[in-house]
Design a protein around this motif. Sequence first.
Motif, PDB file in Angstrom:
ATOM      1  N   LEU A   1       0.841  -1.208   0.000  1.00  0.00           N
ATOM      2  CA  LEU A   1       0.000   0.000   0.000  1.00  0.00           C
ATOM      3  C   LEU A   1       0.871   1.251   0.000  1.00  0.00           C
ATOM      4  CD1 LEU A   1      -3.149   0.615   2.199  1.00  0.00           C
ATOM      5  CD2 LEU A   1      -1.387   2.358   2.007  1.00  0.00           C
ATOM      6  N   ALA A   2       1.879   1.276   0.891  1.00  0.00           N
ATOM      7  CA  ALA A   2       2.748   2.452   0.988  1.00  0.00           C
ATOM      8  C   ALA A   2       3.549   2.663  -0.292  1.00  0.00           C
ATOM      9  CB  ALA A   2       3.689   2.292   2.190  1.00  0.00           C
ATOM     10  N   CYS A   3       4.018   1.578  -0.903  1.00  0.00           N
ATOM     11  CA  CYS A   3       4.771   1.696  -2.157  1.00  0.00           C
ATOM     12  C   CYS A   3       3.892   2.280  -3.262  1.00  0.00           C
ATOM     13  CB  CYS A   3       5.290   0.331  -2.585  1.00  0.00           C
ATOM     14  SG  CYS A   3       6.602  -0.339  -1.533  1.00  0.00           S
ATOM     15  N   ALA A   4       2.674   1.743  -3.380  1.00  0.00           N
ATOM     16  CA  ALA A   4       1.759   2.248  -4.408  1.00  0.00           C
ATOM     17  C   ALA A   4       1.396   3.701  -4.144  1.00  0.00           C
ATOM     18  CB  ALA A   4       0.498   1.382  -4.449  1.00  0.00           C
ATOM     19  N   PHE A   5       1.184   4.045  -2.877  1.00  0.00           N
ATOM     20  CA  PHE A   5       0.861   5.430  -2.508  1.00  0.00           C
ATOM     21  C   PHE A   5       1.991   6.367  -2.944  1.00  0.00           C
ATOM     22  CE2 PHE A   5       0.981   9.092   0.240  1.00  0.00           C
ATOM     23  CZ  PHE A   5      -0.346   9.475   0.370  1.00  0.00           C
ATOM     24  N   ALA A   6       3.226   5.993  -2.646  1.00  0.00           N
ATOM     25  CA  ALA A   6       4.366   6.855  -2.960  1.00  0.00           C
ATOM     26  C   ALA A   6       4.536   7.029  -4.469  1.00  0.00           C
ATOM     27  CB  ALA A   6       5.639   6.265  -2.350  1.00  0.00           C
ATOM     28  N   VAL A   7       4.428   5.944  -5.215  1.00  0.00           N
ATOM     29  CA  VAL A   7       4.624   6.029  -6.658  1.00  0.00           C
ATOM     30  C   VAL A   7       3.489   6.810  -7.313  1.00  0.00           C
ATOM     31  CG1 VAL A   7       4.774   4.697  -8.798  1.00  0.00           C
ATOM     32  CG2 VAL A   7       6.016   3.945  -6.766  1.00  0.00           C
ATOM     33  N   GLN A   8       2.246   6.556  -6.878  1.00  0.00           N
ATOM     34  CA  GLN A   8       1.118   7.303  -7.442  1.00  0.00           C
ATOM     35  C   GLN A   8       1.233   8.791  -7.128  1.00  0.00           C
ATOM     36  OE1 GLN A   8      -1.349   6.369  -9.532  1.00  0.00           O
ATOM     37  NE2 GLN A   8      -1.866   8.545  -9.564  1.00  0.00           N
ATOM     38  N   THR A   9       1.704   9.133  -5.936  1.00  0.00           N
ATOM     39  CA  THR A   9       1.895  10.538  -5.572  1.00  0.00           C
ATOM     40  C   THR A   9       2.943  11.185  -6.477  1.00  0.00           C
ATOM     41  OG1 THR A   9       1.292  10.082  -3.270  1.00  0.00           O
ATOM     42  CG2 THR A   9       2.535  12.102  -3.705  1.00  0.00           C
ATOM     43  N   ALA A  10       4.024  10.446  -6.764  1.00  0.00           N
ATOM     44  CA  ALA A  10       5.050  10.968  -7.672  1.00  0.00           C
ATOM     45  C   ALA A  10       4.475  11.169  -9.072  1.00  0.00           C
ATOM     46  CB  ALA A  10       6.234  10.008  -7.718  1.00  0.00           C
ATOM     47  N   ILE A  11       3.668  10.214  -9.528  1.00  0.00           N
ATOM     48  CA  ILE A  11       3.047  10.329 -10.857  1.00  0.00           C
ATOM     49  C   ILE A  11       2.124  11.538 -10.903  1.00  0.00           C
ATOM     50  CG2 ILE A  11       1.386   9.238 -12.421  1.00  0.00           C
ATOM     51  CD1 ILE A  11       2.572   6.528 -11.537  1.00  0.00           C
ATOM     52  N   THR A  12       1.313  11.721  -9.863  1.00  0.00           N
ATOM     53  CA  THR A  12       0.347  12.820  -9.818  1.00  0.00           C
ATOM     54  C   THR A  12       1.043  14.177  -9.843  1.00  0.00           C
ATOM     55  OG1 THR A  12      -1.250  11.477  -8.591  1.00  0.00           O
ATOM     56  CG2 THR A  12      -1.491  13.877  -8.456  1.00  0.00           C
ATOM     57  N   HIS A  13       2.114  14.306  -9.082  1.00  0.00           N
ATOM     58  CA  HIS A  13       2.750  15.613  -8.935  1.00  0.00           C
ATOM     59  C   HIS A  13       3.797  15.908  -9.998  1.00  0.00           C
ATOM     60  CE1 HIS A  13       0.820  15.302  -4.987  1.00  0.00           C
ATOM     61  NE2 HIS A  13       0.943  16.619  -4.925  1.00  0.00           N
ATOM     62  N   THR A  14       3.947  15.024 -10.969  1.00  0.00           N
ATOM     63  CA  THR A  14       4.881  15.308 -12.065  1.00  0.00           C
ATOM     64  C   THR A  14       4.171  15.352 -13.417  1.00  0.00           C
ATOM     65  OG1 THR A  14       5.410  12.928 -12.243  1.00  0.00           O
ATOM     66  CG2 THR A  14       6.862  14.293 -10.869  1.00  0.00           C
ATOM     67  N   ARG A  15       2.843  15.384 -13.413  1.00  0.00           N
ATOM     68  CA  ARG A  15       2.102  15.365 -14.677  1.00  0.00           C
ATOM     69  C   ARG A  15       2.412  16.581 -15.544  1.00  0.00           C
ATOM     70  NH1 ARG A  15      -1.197  11.104 -14.867  1.00  0.00           N
ATOM     71  NH2 ARG A  15      -2.210  10.362 -12.967  1.00  0.00           N
TER      72      ARG A  15
END
Length: 271
Positions: free
Chosen positions: A164-178
Amino acid sequence: MTADVAVSLVLLAGIVALSDATRRLLTRALADTGLSVYAVELVSTFQLCCCTHELRLLSEVGGIEPRLALTLTYLAAVIHGLTFSGAIGNPSGALEHAYHARLSGWCALRRIACQFAAAAAARAAVPVIWGLGLSGLHARHKLLGYRCVSPIHAPLTKAAAVELACAFAVQTAITHTRSVEEKYRVHAVAAAIATVVYAGGSVTGAVFNPALAFSTQFPCSGHSFLEYCLVYWLGPLLGTMGSVLLFDKLVPLLWRKSPSLQLPLETKKSA
């Protein structure tokens, strides 16, 4: 060992080159049918799964040093990001796209079906490639019957929390670099992926992708299908959607409710 790594690198390059050529061919052949996006999804997820199988073999059976494993993980993530041609390669990501209305619900479901089909195909194809005995590592793995053991080294709830934490971190990186230019964005996301693999790899393998886990982790002995579903499907799904809801709903809500954030600039200056 050096020879094994060299053969694996050549094999990885071959997988990427063949996948890229297939993507281009299918995109042209299916341009007028509306099916090209699904063909690209199939080929790209197949590429992701095959490369991850080989990298995992190098790390777990080949015993390469952690720094080299992380470097290869980072480089593979960059290459996937640059070559995927709009493919998502992750069921959680497809659902996130559907949530934001970038994809219709049916389109997202069809993409997810393509991802799992490609994951199953890679799961069947990789032992055939290893069976060719291109390197000593492949030959040894064949003699062991392509055996793999569950990478989960923690209680199931902790393992699910790590995914869960890994997916959260990667999705957050994806969201904030769009908004970042693609050639720079892929490096930021790849760095996030390498970081979570370093942090959570010893606990679960840090897969955070349900389709990829179905290909690489589910065949391994040590846990049941339902236990793998809990860790590798439910964990990443909750992590991805948790990130989406946090930054789409909770953070804007807190921003609106915070009196200090609502003060006009002139009021702050006079204070």
